[in-house]
Design an enzyme around this catalytic site. Structure first.
Site, PDB file in Angstrom:
ATOM      1  CD  GLU A  79      -2.786   1.318   2.373  1.00 41.56           C
ATOM      2  OE1 GLU A  79      -3.602   2.256   2.387  1.00 41.56           O
ATOM      3  OE2 GLU A  79      -2.782   0.414   3.218  1.00 41.56           O
ATOM      4  CG  ASP A  99      -3.629  -2.704   4.071  1.00 39.02           C
ATOM      5  OD1 ASP A  99      -2.914  -1.849   4.639  1.00 39.02           O
ATOM      6  OD2 ASP A  99      -4.830  -2.525   3.841  1.00 39.02           O
ATOM      7  CB  ILE A 101      -1.835  -0.213   9.456  1.00 37.84           C
ATOM      8  CG1 ILE A 101      -0.519  -0.374  10.193  1.00 37.84           C
ATOM      9  CG2 ILE A 101      -2.970   0.055  10.442  1.00 37.84           C
ATOM     10  CD1 ILE A 101      -0.137   0.827  11.069  1.00 37.84           C
ATOM     11  CG  ASP A 102      -7.623  -3.098   6.190  1.00 38.21           C
ATOM     12  OD1 ASP A 102      -7.716  -2.234   5.308  1.00 38.21           O
ATOM     13  OD2 ASP A 102      -8.594  -3.743   6.621  1.00 38.21           O
ATOM     14  CB  THR A 104      -4.646   3.924   8.312  1.00 40.91           C
ATOM     15  OG1 THR A 104      -3.786   2.939   7.732  1.00 40.91           O
ATOM     16  CG2 THR A 104      -3.793   5.089   8.804  1.00 40.91           C
ATOM     17  CG  ASP A 229      -7.976  -2.486   1.192  1.00 43.56           C
ATOM     18  OD1 ASP A 229      -7.413  -2.339   2.281  1.00 43.56           O
ATOM     19  OD2 ASP A 229      -8.111  -1.573   0.365  1.00 43.56           O
TER      20      ASP A 229
END
Length: 288
Positions: A79, A99, A101-102, A104, A229
């Protein structure tokens, strides 16, 4: 043409990759848990609501450097590296889709729906997915043909086909112009008119999709999310017995930035028929 022996050899090879992915996701989760307690350094990307923190970048660097050390010939889609200008291109090469930190925005506000997501594709086909809900320490894993699990317990999707008994999850997306918001609200209204039990927004696409895989929710739809995602979660839902399709009703296109996922084919296609499209640029739009 690959023989059955070749396929078995590759399957075992990817099993080793998945073990490394689990270890890496858990290591990244430790960093996130520690940062969760402290003040965050926040900036924006594509819009004022598209947030990024120093921890996002730090965690992605940690994940990619750890994996690249073991698999130097593999490709990576991340990402934050994509946000920094790297092309988002899926090839036949073994590719990690990350990802860091999905959720954020959740992370910034110390709302605990936050996860690390690591998907893996070969020949443009998803092979396995690892999602680590680091605040709850729930580890979701799946490898193609081998089932889906949370902390070792096998997952099974809901078999609900009746929309009037369904709990649906979605996300708002980063576009907040009046026309987009009108379509978003209209999509929710159409599903609410079908007398669904409820619609929820939890702020993490990967964890919402894991709720579908676990049977806690019956379906999920969204426009505007990214391949990082979707990748890991798509494997987990499929291996839990669920369905992941494009919002057009056709096969999932990992780069299309849209998805419908459900426990049953009937529910997935009903939602796809009901919702109106919100257009986003593809992840691979400028990759060639």
């Amino acid at each position: 043409m690959a023989t059955s022996e070749d396929n078995e050899m590759y399957s075992k090879q990817w099993e080793g990759c998945m073990r490394i992915a689990v270890q890496t996701a858990q290591k990244a989760g430790e960093v996130i848990r520690d940062a969760f307690k402290h003040e965050k350094e926040v900036s924006t990307k594509s819009s004022p609501v598209d947030l990024v923190t120093e921890t996002d970048r730090l965690v992605e660097d940690l994940i990619i450097s750890s994996l690249r050390e073991k698999y130097p010939s593999h490709r990576f889609i991340g990402e934050e590296s994509s946000a920094a200008g790297e092309k988002c291109l899926l090839t036949d090469s073994p590719t990690w889709i990350i990802d860091p930190i999905d959720g954020t925005c959740n992370f910034v506000h110390s709302f605990p729906m936050v996860a690390v997501s690591i998907g893996f594709a070969v020949n443009k086909e998803l092979e396995f997915g690892v999602i680590y809900h680091c605040l709850e320490e729930n580890l979701y894993t799946a490898r193609k043909g081998h089932g889906a699990f949370c902390n070792g317990t096998q997952l099974q999707v809901s078999k609900e086909t009746d929309m009037s008994k369904a709990l649906i999850l979605t996300e708002i997306g980063a576009k907040r112009d009046p026309n987009t918001l009108k379509i978003f609200a209209g999509n929710m209204e159409r599903l609410l008119k079908a007398q669904v039990h409820g619609i929820r927004v939890i702020g993490s696409a990967t964890l919402a999709l894991c709720q579908v895989a676990s049977g806690a929710a019956d379906a999920y739809y969204q426009f505007g999310l990214h391949c990082w995602d979707i990748a890991a979660a798509a494997v987990i839902i499929r291996e839990a017995g669920g369905n992941v399709i494009d919002t057009s009703g056709g096969p999932l296109d990992l780069m299309s930035r849209r998805i419908v996922a459900a426990g049953t084919v009937e529910m997935a296609h009903y939602i796809a028929q009901e919702i109106q499209t919100i257009t986003y640029e593809r992840d691979d739009q400028n990759a060639n």
